[in-house]
Motif scaffolding. Sequence first.
Motif, PDB file in Angstrom:
ATOM      1  N   LYS A   4       0.694  -1.202   0.087  1.00  0.00           N
ATOM      2  CA  LYS A   4      -0.037   0.078  -0.141  1.00  0.00           C
ATOM      3  C   LYS A   4       0.870   1.229  -0.041  1.00  0.00           C
ATOM      4  O   LYS A   4       0.649   2.202  -0.597  1.00  0.00           O
ATOM      5  CB  LYS A   4      -1.023   0.058   1.207  1.00  0.00           C
ATOM      6  CG  LYS A   4      -1.818   1.477   1.399  1.00  0.00           C
ATOM      7  CD  LYS A   4      -2.809   1.258   2.703  1.00  0.00           C
ATOM      8  CE  LYS A   4      -3.635   2.402   2.437  1.00  0.00           C
ATOM      9  NZ  LYS A   4      -4.578   2.589   3.932  1.00  0.00           N
ATOM     10  N   LYS A   5       1.971   1.493   0.617  1.00  0.00           N
ATOM     11  CA  LYS A   5       2.672   2.492   0.973  1.00  0.00           C
ATOM     12  C   LYS A   5       3.583   2.632  -0.347  1.00  0.00           C
ATOM     13  O   LYS A   5       3.718   3.941  -0.807  1.00  0.00           O
ATOM     14  CB  LYS A   5       3.800   2.197   2.261  1.00  0.00           C
ATOM     15  CG  LYS A   5       4.717   3.404   2.242  1.00  0.00           C
ATOM     16  CD  LYS A   5       4.096   4.609   2.694  1.00  0.00           C
ATOM     17  CE  LYS A   5       5.222   5.593   3.080  1.00  0.00           C
ATOM     18  NZ  LYS A   5       4.446   7.015   3.347  1.00  0.00           N
ATOM     19  N   ALA A   6       4.041   1.388  -0.868  1.00  0.00           N
ATOM     20  CA  ALA A   6       4.754   1.500  -2.245  1.00  0.00           C
ATOM     21  C   ALA A   6       3.750   2.082  -3.165  1.00  0.00           C
ATOM     22  O   ALA A   6       4.301   3.043  -3.916  1.00  0.00           O
ATOM     23  CB  ALA A   6       5.317   0.221  -2.526  1.00  0.00           C
ATOM     24  N   SER A   7       2.610   1.782  -3.351  1.00  0.00           N
ATOM     25  CA  SER A   7       1.424   2.274  -4.360  1.00  0.00           C
ATOM     26  C   SER A   7       1.281   3.687  -4.253  1.00  0.00           C
ATOM     27  O   SER A   7       1.256   4.590  -5.108  1.00  0.00           O
ATOM     28  CB  SER A   7       0.206   1.546  -4.155  1.00  0.00           C
ATOM     29  OG  SER A   7       0.343  -0.029  -4.554  1.00  0.00           O
ATOM     30  N   GLU A   8       1.283   4.224  -3.003  1.00  0.00           N
ATOM     31  CA  GLU A   8       0.868   5.543  -2.776  1.00  0.00           C
ATOM     32  C   GLU A   8       2.093   6.377  -3.283  1.00  0.00           C
ATOM     33  O   GLU A   8       1.704   7.444  -3.722  1.00  0.00           O
ATOM     34  CB  GLU A   8       0.811   5.665  -1.299  1.00  0.00           C
ATOM     35  CG  GLU A   8      -0.548   5.449  -0.808  1.00  0.00           C
ATOM     36  CD  GLU A   8      -0.759   5.399   0.774  1.00  0.00           C
ATOM     37  OE1 GLU A   8       0.317   5.743   1.542  1.00  0.00           O
ATOM     38  OE2 GLU A   8      -1.920   5.058   1.376  1.00  0.00           O
ATOM     39  N   LEU A   9       3.356   6.017  -2.941  1.00  0.00           N
ATOM     40  CA  LEU A   9       4.576   6.605  -3.386  1.00  0.00           C
ATOM     41  C   LEU A   9       4.622   6.865  -4.980  1.00  0.00           C
ATOM     42  O   LEU A   9       4.955   7.606  -5.384  1.00  0.00           O
ATOM     43  CB  LEU A   9       5.878   6.030  -2.693  1.00  0.00           C
ATOM     44  CG  LEU A   9       6.035   6.241  -1.068  1.00  0.00           C
ATOM     45  CD1 LEU A   9       7.030   5.569  -0.616  1.00  0.00           C
ATOM     46  CD2 LEU A   9       6.181   7.826  -0.681  1.00  0.00           C
ATOM     47  N   GLY A 160      14.791   9.737   2.905  1.00  0.00           N
ATOM     48  CA  GLY A 160      14.092   8.347   3.341  1.00  0.00           C
ATOM     49  C   GLY A 160      13.425   7.686   2.445  1.00  0.00           C
ATOM     50  O   GLY A 160      13.733   6.325   2.128  1.00  0.00           O
ATOM     51  N   GLU A 161      12.318   8.183   1.965  1.00  0.00           N
ATOM     52  CA  GLU A 161      11.284   7.537   1.065  1.00  0.00           C
ATOM     53  C   GLU A 161      11.843   7.081  -0.317  1.00  0.00           C
ATOM     54  O   GLU A 161      11.584   5.661  -0.638  1.00  0.00           O
ATOM     55  CB  GLU A 161      10.156   8.353   0.820  1.00  0.00           C
ATOM     56  CG  GLU A 161       9.322   8.741   1.954  1.00  0.00           C
ATOM     57  CD  GLU A 161       8.463   7.555   2.680  1.00  0.00           C
ATOM     58  OE1 GLU A 161       8.783   6.675   2.518  1.00  0.00           O
ATOM     59  OE2 GLU A 161       7.461   8.146   3.448  1.00  0.00           O
ATOM     60  N   TRP A 162      12.730   7.908  -0.599  1.00  0.00           N
ATOM     61  CA  TRP A 162      13.465   7.665  -2.023  1.00  0.00           C
ATOM     62  C   TRP A 162      14.356   6.172  -1.794  1.00  0.00           C
ATOM     63  O   TRP A 162      14.415   5.649  -2.604  1.00  0.00           O
ATOM     64  CB  TRP A 162      14.008   8.838  -2.531  1.00  0.00           C
ATOM     65  CG  TRP A 162      13.271   9.674  -3.382  1.00  0.00           C
ATOM     66  CD1 TRP A 162      12.178   9.359  -4.139  1.00  0.00           C
ATOM     67  CD2 TRP A 162      13.299  11.025  -3.479  1.00  0.00           C
ATOM     68  NE1 TRP A 162      11.524  10.510  -4.672  1.00  0.00           N
ATOM     69  CE2 TRP A 162      12.532  11.689  -4.309  1.00  0.00           C
ATOM     70  CE3 TRP A 162      14.139  11.954  -2.925  1.00  0.00           C
ATOM     71  CZ2 TRP A 162      12.152  13.033  -4.624  1.00  0.00           C
ATOM     72  CZ3 TRP A 162      14.213  13.395  -3.371  1.00  0.00           C
ATOM     73  CH2 TRP A 162      13.228  13.783  -4.374  1.00  0.00           C
ATOM     74  N   LYS A 163      15.108   6.600  -0.810  1.00  0.00           N
ATOM     75  CA  LYS A 163      16.012   5.575  -0.401  1.00  0.00           C
ATOM     76  C   LYS A 163      15.449   4.142  -0.207  1.00  0.00           C
ATOM     77  O   LYS A 163      15.885   3.010  -0.697  1.00  0.00           O
ATOM     78  CB  LYS A 163      16.812   5.930   0.844  1.00  0.00           C
ATOM     79  CG  LYS A 163      18.040   4.825   1.409  1.00  0.00           C
ATOM     80  CD  LYS A 163      18.743   5.401   2.259  1.00  0.00           C
ATOM     81  CE  LYS A 163      19.871   4.636   3.037  1.00  0.00           C
ATOM     82  NZ  LYS A 163      20.677   5.113   4.092  1.00  0.00           N
ATOM     83  N   ASP A 164      14.513   4.068   0.551  1.00  0.00           N
ATOM     84  CA  ASP A 164      13.733   2.888   0.874  1.00  0.00           C
ATOM     85  C   ASP A 164      13.157   2.332  -0.364  1.00  0.00           C
ATOM     86  O   ASP A 164      13.217   0.971  -0.689  1.00  0.00           O
ATOM     87  CB  ASP A 164      12.520   3.324   1.879  1.00  0.00           C
ATOM     88  CG  ASP A 164      13.168   3.287   3.478  1.00  0.00           C
ATOM     89  OD1 ASP A 164      14.225   3.172   3.508  1.00  0.00           O
ATOM     90  OD2 ASP A 164      12.233   3.985   4.214  1.00  0.00           O
ATOM     91  N   MET A 165      12.463   3.075  -1.233  1.00  0.00           N
ATOM     92  CA  MET A 165      12.036   2.481  -2.299  1.00  0.00           C
ATOM     93  C   MET A 165      13.188   1.851  -3.346  1.00  0.00           C
ATOM     94  O   MET A 165      12.904   1.020  -4.008  1.00  0.00           O
ATOM     95  CB  MET A 165      11.239   3.644  -3.218  1.00  0.00           C
ATOM     96  CG  MET A 165      10.325   3.016  -4.434  1.00  0.00           C
ATOM     97  SD  MET A 165       9.091   1.731  -4.140  1.00  0.00           S
ATOM     98  CE  MET A 165       7.840   2.823  -3.892  1.00  0.00           C
ATOM     99  N   THR A 166      14.123   2.599  -3.451  1.00  0.00           N
ATOM    100  CA  THR A 166      15.130   2.254  -4.137  1.00  0.00           C
ATOM    101  C   THR A 166      15.820   0.770  -3.793  1.00  0.00           C
ATOM    102  O   THR A 166      15.974  -0.079  -4.537  1.00  0.00           O
ATOM    103  CB  THR A 166      16.481   3.129  -4.115  1.00  0.00           C
ATOM    104  OG1 THR A 166      15.983   4.510  -4.776  1.00  0.00           O
ATOM    105  CG2 THR A 166      17.586   2.593  -5.175  1.00  0.00           C
TER     106      THR A 166
END
Length: 232
Positions: A4-9, A160-166
């Motif tokens: 869900k979090k990934a989809s939102e980002l 942080g969000e960019w790093k976690d998704m990468t």
Amino acid sequence: MGTKKASELLMKWNLAPDLKLVRFKPSKRVNAANGKDMMAALLSSPEVCGALQTPIVPSQEQAAEIPVEALACTVLNMNFFDVLQEDNEVVTDNGSVRACMDEIFEGITVQDKLRELLINPDESENAGVFKEADKKELIYHLLKVVCVGGAMCQAEEHFGEWKDMTKAMYKDLVNVSKKAGGGGIEIKSHAFLVDKWGESEVFKTKSIHNRFYVVADADYVNVLYKPFVNFW
């Protein structure tokens, strides 16, 4: 990172719905190190092109003419990104991304030093943050995919969000296994950047922001495909 979090980002960064992450299991064993032959087979396959929603290249001969560049897959931890916080030039100690003057580059508006560095390195004062060898790493390219986003990307104020998704994408794409004899871990995958300049028939429109990566091992072929769609 949760689904869900990934989809939102992905929506926030204007990567959805155009970004495709697809895994294929070839009917016969592939030579993962031979990028040209593998891409010729992929891009002339109706099944592959159908899954990616890409135009089909009429023949393997034509597909073989599309430029393919080998990338490295040697990064085993996220310390790779520590250089962004050196001297607080791009990312501060608390993870904030430094702002910059608005700039439009090939249809994308940039308002921070990280995206400026990734999108327009020729003019960025921070162009030397990553070494040339670092820019050949798959994980660097994945950072570029998530940070640049689409034409209507809502940029992050913190890294942080960019790093976690990468990190999440990298783990999904590469095959990590233990070395023989218990000497740590290694990545068994081979990665390729397809059509670096985004100008071939695998994209409906030409753009330097088109992205196409193939990551393969002996058993699977993973594809990340992101055509750039202009806002106007």
